[in-house]
Design an enzyme around this catalytic site. Sequence first.
Site, PDB file in Angstrom:
ATOM      1  N   MET A  95       0.838  -1.191   0.000  1.00  0.00           N
ATOM      2  CA  MET A  95       0.000   0.000   0.000  1.00  0.00           C
ATOM      3  C   MET A  95       0.876   1.244   0.000  1.00  0.00           C
ATOM      4  O   MET A  95       2.105   1.168   0.026  1.00  0.00           O
ATOM      5  CB  MET A  95      -0.928   0.001   1.217  1.00  0.00           C
ATOM      6  CG  MET A  95      -2.044  -1.018   1.140  1.00  0.00           C
ATOM      7  SD  MET A  95      -3.259  -0.811   2.447  1.00  0.00           S
ATOM      8  CE  MET A  95      -4.430  -2.084   1.965  1.00  0.00           C
ATOM      9  N   CYS A  96       0.225   2.397  -0.018  1.00  0.00           N
ATOM     10  CA  CYS A  96       0.933   3.665  -0.061  1.00  0.00           C
ATOM     11  C   CYS A  96       1.437   4.047   1.331  1.00  0.00           C
ATOM     12  O   CYS A  96       1.180   3.363   2.309  1.00  0.00           O
ATOM     13  CB  CYS A  96       0.008   4.754  -0.599  1.00  0.00           C
ATOM     14  SG  CYS A  96      -0.800   4.334  -2.167  1.00  0.00           S
ATOM     15  N   GLN A  97       2.155   5.173   1.397  1.00  0.00           N
ATOM     16  CA  GLN A  97       2.593   5.700   2.683  1.00  0.00           C
ATOM     17  C   GLN A  97       2.349   7.199   2.735  1.00  0.00           C
ATOM     18  O   GLN A  97       2.348   7.885   1.707  1.00  0.00           O
ATOM     19  CB  GLN A  97       4.067   5.386   2.947  1.00  0.00           C
ATOM     20  CG  GLN A  97       4.327   3.925   3.257  1.00  0.00           C
ATOM     21  CD  GLN A  97       5.554   3.722   4.127  1.00  0.00           C
ATOM     22  OE1 GLN A  97       6.123   4.664   4.691  1.00  0.00           O
ATOM     23  NE2 GLN A  97       5.976   2.473   4.233  1.00  0.00           N
ATOM     24  N   ASN A 156      -3.946   6.377   2.658  1.00  0.00           N
ATOM     25  CA  ASN A 156      -3.306   5.063   2.620  1.00  0.00           C
ATOM     26  C   ASN A 156      -4.334   4.035   3.060  1.00  0.00           C
ATOM     27  O   ASN A 156      -4.991   4.199   4.086  1.00  0.00           O
ATOM     28  CB  ASN A 156      -2.095   5.024   3.564  1.00  0.00           C
ATOM     29  CG  ASN A 156      -1.794   3.624   4.080  1.00  0.00           C
ATOM     30  OD1 ASN A 156      -2.239   3.249   5.163  1.00  0.00           O
ATOM     31  ND2 ASN A 156      -1.062   2.855   3.323  1.00  0.00           N
TER      32      ASN A 156
END
Length: 441
Positions: A88-90, A195
């Site tokens: 996933m994103c941060q 996120n």
Amino acid sequence: MKMKMKPLITLLITLPSLSLSFQSTSSPPSTPTLNNQPCCDSLLSQRYHHPPIIPTFQRKKCQQKQHHDLLRNQQTSTTTTTSTQLSMCQLLGMNCAELTDFTFSFRGFARRGGATDVHSHGWGLCFYDGRGLRAFHDPDPAAESMLAEFLQNHPVKTLNMVSHIRYATRGEVLLENVHPFQREMWGISFCFAHNGDVTSFDRSRFATKNDDPNNIPKMNKTNNPIVKIPWIGRSIGVQDTGERPYNPIGATDSEAMFCAILNALRARFDTLPSLPKLHSAVQSLCNEITELDSAYEGTTILNFLLGCGPHIQFAYSWPGSREGSSVWNGLYYLVREPPFHSAHLSDIDYSINFATRTTEDDRIAIIATAPLTDDEDWVEINRGELLMFDDGLPHLAPEECYEAELKDHGLESDVMAVTPTLEIDVRRYKLRKEFYQGSAI
């Protein structure tokens, strides 16, 4: 009589060389400098007016371009790898009491965009300059982006900043899908970075006709699904009238959710809300989203940062791990304040002694998906908590947000009438008299 033709003359034009140079982030100097002066997250000198940024077409890194094309091909491929499904994103946020640059934190954060971690599908950063919002977006990996390198080596100062590095799970690797997203509402610039995984805002779920029993997408003239994002707002007393003033440009669940939150807030308030009212409304909308998403398969993971002008930033966390993954997606924060100490980045061998570069007036809150330093105490935000940051301090409950109002850090607009006097909200939240006695309310 034949005329003699003059030979063609080819003019060679030499362009003046650009004076802007970049240092490699892979081996930064032991002490960051700007014009032979030290620079770090806590410097409080005059704002630095940066030189022009090198345009994309002048980039010289052929390997970076090839790597970027490879990422695009991987994203558009019909084959989805296990790592794509589990990553996933941060997020990174900064909120300060005094004008501060973000070079130290962003230096470590950018390394996670393709060097020390896999978040290589673009990055973005927004920071407030007064009531204005400066935005930087790049679909290239942050660890290789010359624009990201520029920001690391040329500090700019702000009270409020939001940044994001992306690992694409919904939406292709394109500029329009890069966070943070921005919209104007009530004459205020809002920015949002997310996120997680919220299936209820997946475009494939809501780009359909509501009255179609076969769930067949309604198409436009270019044979693309017509998008109408889900409505939220019942938790704050507003019903769906069919209007959607805010709509996504890209294809991410994150931008669709951001637009849904703004649509609900716009429908709820006809005057500029106080910060306690805004905190209460956003908290209710977050509860509504997680409840809505519980009807779908999969794990709901909802972490976001919401910038609401030059002073205020909200941070919400509904943490979790995707099925089959050990990667925890939550939100952590720390507050740096006197007495200051040294800090060492966990993603690169790089330290700064803040005690030698700060004043007694400094206070900086840093929010991140995972701790950025390995020698400081980070606090994880609990599940379902919404924190409002102002002056580098977190505020958990709506009544705590009055402290920011009394500092004149509330929402500011020239086009929206202000909510009735704060005394009404003071009575509503039953604040102690000593809290506001002597203030200009």
